[in-house]
Design a protein around this motif. Structure first.
Motif, PDB file in Angstrom:
ATOM      1  N   LEU A  66       9.247   3.891   0.479  1.00  0.00           N
ATOM      2  CA  LEU A  66       9.507   2.644   1.193  1.00  0.00           C
ATOM      3  C   LEU A  66       8.279   2.189   1.975  1.00  0.00           C
ATOM      4  O   LEU A  66       7.955   0.998   1.999  1.00  0.00           O
ATOM      5  CB  LEU A  66      10.694   2.832   2.138  1.00  0.00           C
ATOM      6  CG  LEU A  66      12.061   2.971   1.475  1.00  0.00           C
ATOM      7  CD1 LEU A  66      13.093   3.494   2.465  1.00  0.00           C
ATOM      8  CD2 LEU A  66      12.524   1.643   0.892  1.00  0.00           C
ATOM      9  N   VAL A  67       7.604   3.141   2.607  1.00  0.00           N
ATOM     10  CA  VAL A  67       6.392   2.803   3.365  1.00  0.00           C
ATOM     11  C   VAL A  67       5.308   2.294   2.417  1.00  0.00           C
ATOM     12  O   VAL A  67       4.585   1.332   2.733  1.00  0.00           O
ATOM     13  CB  VAL A  67       5.895   4.016   4.172  1.00  0.00           C
ATOM     14  CG1 VAL A  67       4.540   3.723   4.814  1.00  0.00           C
ATOM     15  CG2 VAL A  67       6.908   4.394   5.243  1.00  0.00           C
ATOM     16  N   TYR A  70       6.456  -1.322   1.521  1.00  0.00           N
ATOM     17  CA  TYR A  70       6.549  -2.341   2.572  1.00  0.00           C
ATOM     18  C   TYR A  70       5.604  -2.094   3.757  1.00  0.00           C
ATOM     19  O   TYR A  70       5.649  -2.846   4.733  1.00  0.00           O
ATOM     20  CB  TYR A  70       7.986  -2.406   3.107  1.00  0.00           C
ATOM     21  CG  TYR A  70       9.002  -2.753   2.059  1.00  0.00           C
ATOM     22  CD1 TYR A  70       9.075  -4.041   1.521  1.00  0.00           C
ATOM     23  CD2 TYR A  70       9.907  -1.791   1.585  1.00  0.00           C
ATOM     24  CE1 TYR A  70      10.023  -4.360   0.549  1.00  0.00           C
ATOM     25  CE2 TYR A  70      10.852  -2.103   0.623  1.00  0.00           C
ATOM     26  CZ  TYR A  70      10.904  -3.389   0.115  1.00  0.00           C
ATOM     27  OH  TYR A  70      11.839  -3.709  -0.845  1.00  0.00           O
ATOM     28  N   TYR A  98       3.984   6.159   9.459  1.00  0.00           N
ATOM     29  CA  TYR A  98       5.011   5.331   8.825  1.00  0.00           C
ATOM     30  C   TYR A  98       4.858   3.837   9.123  1.00  0.00           C
ATOM     31  O   TYR A  98       5.788   3.061   8.892  1.00  0.00           O
ATOM     32  CB  TYR A  98       6.403   5.815   9.237  1.00  0.00           C
ATOM     33  CG  TYR A  98       6.667   7.247   8.828  1.00  0.00           C
ATOM     34  CD1 TYR A  98       6.548   7.642   7.492  1.00  0.00           C
ATOM     35  CD2 TYR A  98       7.001   8.213   9.765  1.00  0.00           C
ATOM     36  CE1 TYR A  98       6.783   8.949   7.113  1.00  0.00           C
ATOM     37  CE2 TYR A  98       7.241   9.520   9.392  1.00  0.00           C
ATOM     38  CZ  TYR A  98       7.121   9.890   8.066  1.00  0.00           C
ATOM     39  OH  TYR A  98       7.350  11.197   7.702  1.00  0.00           O
ATOM     40  N   TYR A 309      13.185   0.679   7.474  1.00  0.00           N
ATOM     41  CA  TYR A 309      12.651   0.360   6.145  1.00  0.00           C
ATOM     42  C   TYR A 309      13.765   0.118   5.133  1.00  0.00           C
ATOM     43  O   TYR A 309      13.634  -0.724   4.239  1.00  0.00           O
ATOM     44  CB  TYR A 309      11.727   1.481   5.666  1.00  0.00           C
ATOM     45  CG  TYR A 309      10.313   1.342   6.182  1.00  0.00           C
ATOM     46  CD1 TYR A 309       9.438   0.395   5.646  1.00  0.00           C
ATOM     47  CD2 TYR A 309       9.841   2.156   7.207  1.00  0.00           C
ATOM     48  CE1 TYR A 309       8.141   0.262   6.116  1.00  0.00           C
ATOM     49  CE2 TYR A 309       8.551   2.027   7.694  1.00  0.00           C
ATOM     50  CZ  TYR A 309       7.701   1.086   7.143  1.00  0.00           C
ATOM     51  OH  TYR A 309       6.419   0.943   7.620  1.00  0.00           O
ATOM     52  N   ASP A 313      14.292  -3.198   2.879  1.00  0.00           N
ATOM     53  CA  ASP A 313      14.517  -3.141   1.429  1.00  0.00           C
ATOM     54  C   ASP A 313      15.792  -3.889   1.050  1.00  0.00           C
ATOM     55  O   ASP A 313      15.839  -4.604   0.046  1.00  0.00           O
ATOM     56  CB  ASP A 313      14.586  -1.680   0.997  1.00  0.00           C
ATOM     57  CG  ASP A 313      14.573  -1.508  -0.524  1.00  0.00           C
ATOM     58  OD1 ASP A 313      13.720  -2.126  -1.187  1.00  0.00           O
ATOM     59  OD2 ASP A 313      15.424  -0.765  -1.039  1.00  0.00           O
TER      60      ASP A 313
END
Length: 376
Positions: A66-67, A70, A98, A309, A313
């Motif tokens: 996810l990091v 995004y 993060y 996060y 998403d």
């Protein structure tokens, strides 16, 4: 007699041979039937066809994935208690790892010890003014002296008031703090709302339960002080999207601090992140994300960051995600003007160096950078 015995013996042998031959025929017939029956089991192929027709569940993304996806979006944690015990010093590594760019930092809430944690958040801000956004929560809400404390801190350069225990019945911590009020119109809260409007700072409120009489008093405050920006702290916790929708429709001066980790990971949540997406799309300028420093989560603050996060998403819209993850909160911070105290200090410093600047239009963000020696 002998001939008769031999005759009977012959007949017996024939009978035995015929019996064995009959058994053999039966066995062969049974075996043949078994072999013919075996292919009839069609259940497994049916299951295979069903599996082929069913849509595949996408794999759950890890925090690292996810990091990576995004991490280029700016991200502010709008509600963090890591000034308590100076935990922010440990948390900084996670923030950097993060992609948490800025943090609204305070510590204890509505009790005497919060005066000390306010000082911790201020020192953290002086060291890293581009990352730390200090709020003040060490305010005695039951005595007029609290008003003087709040004004002094806002003049000094704090960017907001909160978290404040405006009402708490069920919180294991805030229901017991010494300076909490009974509802959002109790104590010196009305005067503090006026002060917040004067300094153009947001006011972060803890309210539980998020329904009934406490919310009625919140609405009274929102109506009576329309120039005060009130942030409903962790407004999604034990609350529904429908309730938030109703509040936001009626009150343009209300914002919602969304503790995504609660909805994503706390088993006591009755909602999923996706349930809140429609109301976020309806009010894209009114939400911000927070960790609440991981309160109540088995994975602590790191899991709370993951929750932020996962919400990003779930939004499925990078432009909307940037608003909620950064722009809405930073807009409330960047629009604050420098205080008279800050301007006087800057003028005094500039007079010694011969530097000149436009003091009238200085923002509090700019003043903080100058006074901390981090001006670019």
């Amino acid at each position: 007699m002998r001939n008769m015995w031999e005759k009977w013996l012959g007949i017996s042998v024939c009978i035995m041979v015929w019996a064995e031959f009959s058994i053999l025929l039966t066995s062969c017939s049974s075996s043949s039937d078994t072999k013919r029956a075996a292919p009839v089991a069609t259940q497994e192929p049916v299951q295979e066809i069903a599996k082929a027709d069913a849509p595949e569940t996408p794999p759950v993304k890890t925090l690292e994935e996810l990091v990576k996806e995004y991490g280029d979006l700016p991200l502010i944690d709008s509600h963090n208690h890591d000034a308590s015990g100076s935990r922010y010093r440990i948390a900084e590594d996670s923030w950097k790892q993060y992609g948490v760019d800025r943090v609204v930092l305070f510590g204890d809430v509505s009790e005497f010890s919060a005066i000390n944690t306010d000082e911790v958040s201020w020192k953290a801000y002086q060291a890293e003014p581009e990352r730390i956004i200090p709020f003040t929560s060490g305010i005695n809400l039951l005595d007029k002296s609290g008003l003087d404390m709040a004004k002094a801190n806002l003049e000094k350069g704090y960017f907001g008031i909160g978290e404040i225990a405006a009402a708490s019945t069920f919180s294991p911590v805030l229901s017991k703090v010494e300076w909490k009020t009974q509802n959002p119109m109790d104590g010196i809260l009305p005067q503090l709302y006026e002060l917040a409007a004067k300094y153009k700072v947001p006011f972060l409120l803890h309210i539980d339960p998020p329904n009934g009489a406490p919310i009625a008093k919140l609405e009274e405050a929102l109506d009576k002080y329309p120039d005060t920006t009130i942030i409903f702290g962790h407004g999604n916790a034990y609350n529904s999207p429908e309730n938030l929708d109703a509040l936001l429709q009626k009150h343009p001066n209300l914002y919602v601090d969304f503790f995504a980790g609660f909805t994503a990971f706390n088993p006591e949540s009755s909602n999923k992140l996706e349930d809140f997406v429609p109301v976020m799309k309806k009010f894209p300028d009114k939400f911000m994300l927070s960790t609440d420093a991981g309160y109540g989560l088995p994975g602590g603050e790191t899991q709370a960051i993951e929750g932020m996060y996962r919400l990003i998403d779930a939004l499925g819209d990078r432009k909307l995600a940037q608003k909620i993850a950064h722009d809405n909160l930073y807009g409330l911070i960047s629009r604050q003007p420098a205080t008279r105290t800050q301007v006087d200090r800057i003028k005094k410093s500039d007079s010694q160096t011969g530097k000149t600047r436009n003091y009238k239009n200085l923002s509090k963000v700019e003043a903080g950078l100058i006074l901390s020696g981090k001006e670019k």
